[in-house]
Scaffold this active site. Structure first.
Site, PDB file in Angstrom:
ATOM      1  N   ASP A 159       0.815  -1.293   0.028  1.00 15.01           N
ATOM      2  CA  ASP A 159       0.021  -0.063   0.056  1.00 15.01           C
ATOM      3  C   ASP A 159       0.983   1.361  -0.036  1.00 15.01           C
ATOM      4  O   ASP A 159       0.489   2.230  -0.645  1.00 15.01           O
ATOM      5  CB  ASP A 159      -0.977  -0.033   1.438  1.00 15.01           C
ATOM      6  CG  ASP A 159      -1.560   1.573   1.261  1.00 15.01           C
ATOM      7  OD1 ASP A 159      -2.204   1.463   0.344  1.00 15.01           O
ATOM      8  OD2 ASP A 159      -1.497   2.044   2.238  1.00 15.01           O
ATOM      9  N   SER A 212      -7.010   0.280   0.158  1.00 16.16           N
ATOM     10  CA  SER A 212      -5.700   0.757   0.868  1.00 16.16           C
ATOM     11  C   SER A 212      -6.091   0.997   2.446  1.00 16.16           C
ATOM     12  O   SER A 212      -5.203   0.295   3.217  1.00 16.16           O
ATOM     13  CB  SER A 212      -5.553   2.172   0.089  1.00 16.16           C
ATOM     14  OG  SER A 212      -4.754   2.929   1.024  1.00 16.16           O
ATOM     15  N   LYS A 239      -4.974  -1.993   5.835  1.00 20.34           N
ATOM     16  CA  LYS A 239      -4.272  -1.321   6.771  1.00 20.34           C
ATOM     17  C   LYS A 239      -4.996  -1.891   8.165  1.00 20.34           C
ATOM     18  O   LYS A 239      -4.493  -2.190   9.117  1.00 20.34           O
ATOM     19  CB  LYS A 239      -3.857   0.026   6.846  1.00 20.34           C
ATOM     20  CG  LYS A 239      -2.655   0.131   5.908  1.00 20.34           C
ATOM     21  CD  LYS A 239      -2.422   1.615   5.598  1.00 20.34           C
ATOM     22  CE  LYS A 239      -3.462   2.307   5.044  1.00 20.34           C
ATOM     23  NZ  LYS A 239      -3.168   3.620   3.967  1.00 20.34           N
TER      24      LYS A 239
HETATM   25  N1  URA Z   1      -6.265   7.087   2.999  1.00 21.04           N
HETATM   26  C1  URA Z   1      -5.725   5.776   3.056  1.00 21.04           C
HETATM   27  O1  URA Z   1      -5.053   5.101   3.725  1.00 21.04           O
HETATM   28  N2  URA Z   1      -5.560   5.367   1.463  1.00 21.04           N
HETATM   29  C2  URA Z   1      -6.331   5.798   0.433  1.00 21.04           C
HETATM   30  O2  URA Z   1      -6.156   5.615  -0.523  1.00 21.04           O
HETATM   31  C3  URA Z   1      -7.046   7.070   0.937  1.00 21.04           C
HETATM   32  C4  URA Z   1      -6.885   7.605   2.217  1.00 21.04           C
END
Ligand code: URA
Length: 443
Positions: free
Chosen positions: A161, A183, A187
């Site tokens: 990412d 994304s 996480k």
């Molecule tokens: N925050 C993130 O972690 N990823 C994105 O793509 C957009 C905002």
């Protein structure tokens, strides 16, 4: 497999298979796929989109590209929350404390300031001595003892990412729902929580401008999380005006303390209560209504505020500035911004992104990763969209340690405001909620 074929397939509207996505993510991480081809595929995804299955596969492959937090030393359910970012968005200290006070453990990894939006870790670190770099053992120990801990997210989670986000940032491919969802969710899944509550923002201070697009993102993130076996819910909230009245790390911590003592702005209280009751309810602790009442009791009894102080102390910080309002520290340089002779009628619009940038100019955010943050820097907002205004009225107060920043900050803040003769329509702070199986309820 050839990257060329994947790009052409997506360009023609095709669906990428799990194997193709896995091969792509591995190639990005190993450096075997040149940036030009990665960028071309990202652009094709932006233009042709990705279905739920593809977005879920991309999430899983990005998750597999790095480490996953091991929360097995923490018995019972662990909850986490995530906001897509905004200005004055200090809901985490409030929500984590009140949820922990109600008996649900919160194990949260957070980021630092990004662009015009503040960062949760920076807000907590404005408490003297606070450590966000706890070892996994210390992290588990604080969650077990206190009920909640907030640490900085490490680069070991989802390295794919990190690479893709940097390229998206350079190639105008941030604003695609599937790319954003994968994304964020990669996480969140890597952080290990069983219960995940999402706050998806829309409006002038968010990177998504329209509520219907924010709802689409919320829905996709909930589905991706559920496919991964987690309990996930989302609310879609307005970031068309800053949340609350404080922007800046310390100022927002003071506001968080006020909210936990039952004071503060009603809109921000409502967002915090909705997120917290959603988390408790997802964890099986009752209906949203019953969980809302549990929260009200935790606030009224003082347990919620005491929990925030306990969290800060457990991570080495000193919450004295929150416990004793007389010990609150403010920036040495302050300037009141007042309405001039043209400002009559109503404040009809706030460009919230510009207000976030103003706070950055005052010192709230870093210009480079190695920069120090001025924790006292920020803005106290007096007038918000919809408020009547006449010449001489206080609009806001700018706070900084760097007096040379004040002129530019004042110019930008004034630029962010629009006045008019008619009261504007101010949308309610809550737009919609997404519950289990993508069930949507509108507020
Ligand atoms: N925050 C993130 O972690 N990823 C994105 O793509 C957009 C905002």
């Amino acid at each position: 497999m050839r990257m060329y074929d994947l790009i052409v397939k997506k360009k023609n509207g095709g669906e990428l298979t799990r194997e193709e996505i896995a091969w792509f993510v591995r190639g990005v991480c190993s450096g075997e796929i040149p940036d030009a081809q990665t960028a071309a595929l990202l652009m094709a995804i932006c233009l042709k989109g990705m279905g739920e299955r593809e977005a879920s596969d991309l999430t899983q492959e990005m998750l597999a590209s790095g480490k996953t937090a091991d929360l097995s030393a923490i018995p019972g359910k662990k909850a986490d929350k995530h906001s897509t970012g905004g200005v004055g968005d200090s809901t985490t200290p409030v929500v984590a404390a009140v949820v922990a006070a109600c008996g649900l453990k919160v194990a949260k990894m957070s980021g630092r300031a990004l662009g015009h939006t503040g960062g949760t870790v920076d807000k907590f670190e404005s408490m003297p001595g606070f450590r966000s770099d706890l070892s996994p053992r210390e992290f588990a120990d604080v969650v077990n003892r206190v009920g909640a801990a907030v640490i900085a997210q490490t680069g070991e989670l989802c390295p794919a990412d990190k690479k893709l986000y940097a390229l998206r940032d350079l190639t105008g491919t941030i604003d695609n729902v599937a790319l954003i969802a994968s994304s964020i969710m990669s996480k969140k899944l890597a952080s290990g929580a069983d219960v995940i509550m999402l706050d998806v923002k829309y409006g002038s201070g968010a990177f998504i401008k329209k509520p219907e697009n924010a709802l689409e993102l919320a829905d996709l993130m909930v589905r991706i999380g559920e496919r991964a076996g987690r309990s996930v819910g989302a609310v879609v909230t307005s970031m068309d005006v800053p949340l609350g009245r404080a922007v800046g790390n310390l100022l927002e911590m003071y506001e968080a303390a006020d909210l936990l003592c039952g004071k503060g702005e009603p809109d921000k209280r409502l967002v915090c209560r909705t997120l917290a009751s959603g988390m408790l309810s997802l964890a099986g602790m009752g209906t949203r209504e019953a969980c809302g009442e549990m929260i009200d009791r935790a606030v009224a009894s003082g347990r919620a505020f005491e929990k925030l102080c306990e969290m800060i102390r457990a991570q080495g910080g000193d919450p004295a500035m929150l416990e004793e309002p007389g010990r609150r520290v403010y920036a040495p340089c302050r300037r009141e911004i007042r309405a001039d002779g043209d400002c009559r009628g109503y404040l009809t619009r706030m460009d919230t992104e510009k207000i976030g940038i103003t706070a950055g100019i005052l010192g709230e955010a870093r210009k480079r990763p190695e920069d120090k943050v001025d924790y006292t820097a920020g803005i106290l907002i007096a007038k918000k969209t919809g408020d009547p205004v006449k010449p001489g009225d206080l609009l806001c107060e700018l706070h900084t340690s760097d007096s040379s920043a004040l002129d530019e900050a004042e110019r930008l803040y004034r630029e962010a405001l629009t006045f008019g003769g008619e009261p504007p329509r101010v949308p309610p702070i809550l737009y919609a909620a997404v519950g289990p199986n993508g069930s949507v309820s509108r507020f």
